[in-house]
Design an enzyme around this catalytic site. Structure first.
Site, mmCIF file in Angstrom:
data_model
loop_
_atom_site.group_PDB
_atom_site.id
_atom_site.type_symbol
_atom_site.label_atom_id
_atom_site.label_comp_id
_atom_site.label_asym_id
_atom_site.label_seq_id
_atom_site.Cartn_x
_atom_site.Cartn_y
_atom_site.Cartn_z
ATOM 1 N N ILE A 7 -0.838 0.811 12.677
ATOM 2 C CA ILE A 7 -0.947 2.048 11.903
ATOM 3 C C ILE A 7 -2.349 2.157 11.296
ATOM 4 O O ILE A 7 -2.866 3.244 11.060
ATOM 5 C CB ILE A 7 0.123 2.038 10.785
ATOM 6 C CG1 ILE A 7 1.523 2.019 11.401
ATOM 7 C CG2 ILE A 7 -0.043 3.221 9.835
ATOM 8 C CD1 ILE A 7 2.584 1.427 10.495
ATOM 9 N N THR A 8 -2.957 0.992 11.051
ATOM 10 C CA THR A 8 -4.256 0.925 10.378
ATOM 11 C C THR A 8 -5.329 1.679 11.164
ATOM 12 O O THR A 8 -5.551 1.406 12.341
ATOM 13 C CB THR A 8 -4.678 -0.551 10.209
ATOM 14 O OG1 THR A 8 -3.632 -1.256 9.550
ATOM 15 C CG2 THR A 8 -5.971 -0.665 9.419
ATOM 16 N N ARG A 29 -8.666 6.421 3.533
ATOM 17 C CA ARG A 29 -9.779 7.382 3.570
ATOM 18 C C ARG A 29 -9.991 8.037 2.219
ATOM 19 O O ARG A 29 -9.048 8.329 1.509
ATOM 20 C CB ARG A 29 -9.468 8.489 4.571
ATOM 21 C CG ARG A 29 -9.749 8.141 5.984
ATOM 22 C CD ARG A 29 -9.213 9.219 6.908
ATOM 23 N NE ARG A 29 -10.011 10.433 6.863
ATOM 24 C CZ ARG A 29 -9.670 11.556 7.477
ATOM 25 N NH1 ARG A 29 -8.561 11.628 8.148
ATOM 26 N NH2 ARG A 29 -10.447 12.618 7.404
ATOM 27 N N ARG A 44 3.439 16.286 12.543
ATOM 28 C CA ARG A 44 2.636 17.408 12.027
ATOM 29 C C ARG A 44 2.695 18.592 12.989
ATOM 30 O O ARG A 44 2.867 19.739 12.570
ATOM 31 C CB ARG A 44 1.177 16.972 11.850
ATOM 32 C CG ARG A 44 0.949 16.142 10.610
ATOM 33 C CD ARG A 44 -0.451 15.568 10.599
ATOM 34 N NE ARG A 44 -0.776 14.985 9.308
ATOM 35 C CZ ARG A 44 -1.729 14.075 9.119
ATOM 36 N NH1 ARG A 44 -2.444 13.645 10.146
ATOM 37 N NH2 ARG A 44 -1.974 13.601 7.914
ATOM 38 N N GLY A 75 0.823 -1.215 0.000
ATOM 39 C CA GLY A 75 0.000 0.000 0.000
ATOM 40 C C GLY A 75 0.852 1.258 0.000
ATOM 41 O O GLY A 75 2.085 1.197 0.033
ATOM 42 N N GLY A 76 0.174 2.402 -0.034
ATOM 43 C CA GLY A 76 0.877 3.686 -0.083
ATOM 44 C C GLY A 76 1.755 3.917 1.132
ATOM 45 O O GLY A 76 2.916 4.326 1.014
ATOM 46 N N HIS A 96 -6.017 9.125 18.294
ATOM 47 C CA HIS A 96 -5.482 9.404 16.957
ATOM 48 C C HIS A 96 -6.588 9.724 15.957
ATOM 49 O O HIS A 96 -6.536 9.328 14.815
ATOM 50 C CB HIS A 96 -4.637 8.209 16.488
ATOM 51 C CG HIS A 96 -3.945 8.420 15.171
ATOM 52 N ND1 HIS A 96 -3.089 9.472 14.943
ATOM 53 C CD2 HIS A 96 -3.978 7.710 14.010
ATOM 54 C CE1 HIS A 96 -2.629 9.398 13.694
ATOM 55 N NE2 HIS A 96 -3.160 8.340 13.116
#
EC number: 1.1.1.37
Length: 312
Positions: free
Chosen positions: A117-118, A81, A153, A10-11, A177
């Site tokens: 992470i999912t 998403r 971030r 995946g990305g 999160h």
């Protein structure tokens, strides 16, 4: 040290795998797994990068060969998403994926540290804990929700606003999160002061940063590259601590003493067995205290959802 990435095609997974291939300590092993048939090819592609990190890729339903002997497992598998979706809209698909993969971890490398992470992390970590409990291998010092993206971030946005070097800023972020559960402790950033308006605006921007990326990609994806970097930072910190480096601190979403919620993101001292110490969240400003109290219902509901999913 063997690190396994599940969801490696995946990305996020590909970005994470690239960073680990270039940054893991010499002599490490990296194994990539994804249901997608391209995965062994991703490993071949990365194997051409000249670093002393052995890499193998596996695809199909069975993650066993990727997991055998793993010390750290990072799980990024799931759907991303799209515009208009909240992280919790991902729940129905991703809950099943995480449950299945964590069952395989429990069977093949029960002593590994696991980084989830999912999304939605608030819930998927609770799912993982229940699965590990059922298998009789749960260790609350070895299961982490990776919230590092909120920290990087925060560091970036504060540095931009205050004209600092991004590498010099470290903002602790507590809670969960997603949305209101993300709470940057801006009052604890040394050498920087904020107006009330700046705190309100920054907090909101940090909470909504994922949506900022989803909208900017115009339906073409979500935050994959910055998340890959965040996951790599967390994974590499974990590896350093497992290898005996002292004083490694990262924020992550873990089971604690239940003072705020059963799972809660806070600064952690990492060590040879995962979490060595859950550090205090320190003194909060009035704004932060309010935000903390205001998020707990949401956070507790997210956690309950995960527990119910496994036990239904």
């Amino acid at each position: 040290m063997k690190v396994a990435v599940l969801g490696a095609a995946g990305g996020i997974g590909q970005a994470l795998a690239l960073l680990l291939k270039t940054q893991l300590p010499s002599g490490s092993e990296l194994s990539l797994y994804d249901i997608a048939p391209v995965t062994p090819g991703v490993a071949v592609d990365l194997s051409h990068i000249p670093t002393a990190v052995k890499i193998k890729g596996f695809s199909g339903e069975d993650a066993t060969p990727a997991l055998e002997g793993a010390d750290v497992v990072l799980i990024s598998a799931g759907v991303a998403r799209k515009p208009g979706m909240d992280r919790s809209d991902l729940f129905n698909v991703n809950a099943g994926i995480v449950k299945n993969l964590v069952q395989q971890v429990a069977k093949n490398c029960p002593k590994a540290c696991i980084g989830i992470i999912t999304n939605p992390v608030n819930t998927t970590v609770a799912i993982a804990a229940e699965v590990l409990k059922k298998a009789g291998v749960y260790d609350k010092n070895k299961l982490f929700g990776v919230t590092t993206l909120d920290i990087i971030r925060s560091n970036t946005f504060v540095a931009e606003l205050k004209g600092k070097q991004p590498g010099e800023v470290e903002v602790p972020v507590i809670g969960g999160h997603s949305g209101v559960t993300i709470l940057p402790l801006l009052s604890q950033v040394p050498g920087v002061s904020f107006t009330e308006q700046e705190v309100a605006d920054l907090t909101k921007r940090i909470q909504n940063a994922g949506t900022e990326v989803v909208e900017a990609k115009a339906g073409g994806g979500s935050a994959t590259l910055s998340m890959g970097q965040a996951a790599a930072r967390f994974g590499l910190s974990l590896v350093r601590a497992l290898q005996g480096e002292q004083g490694v601190v990262e924020c992550a979403y873990v089971e604690g003493d239940g003072q705020y919620a059963r799972f809660f993101s806070q600064p952690l001292l990492l060590g040879k067995n995962g979490v060595e110490e859950r550090k205090s969240i320190g003194t909060l400003s009035a704004f932060e205290q309010n935000a903390l109290e205001g998020m707990l219902d949401t956070l507790k509901k997210d956690i309950a959802l995960g527990k119910e999913f496994v036990n239904k």
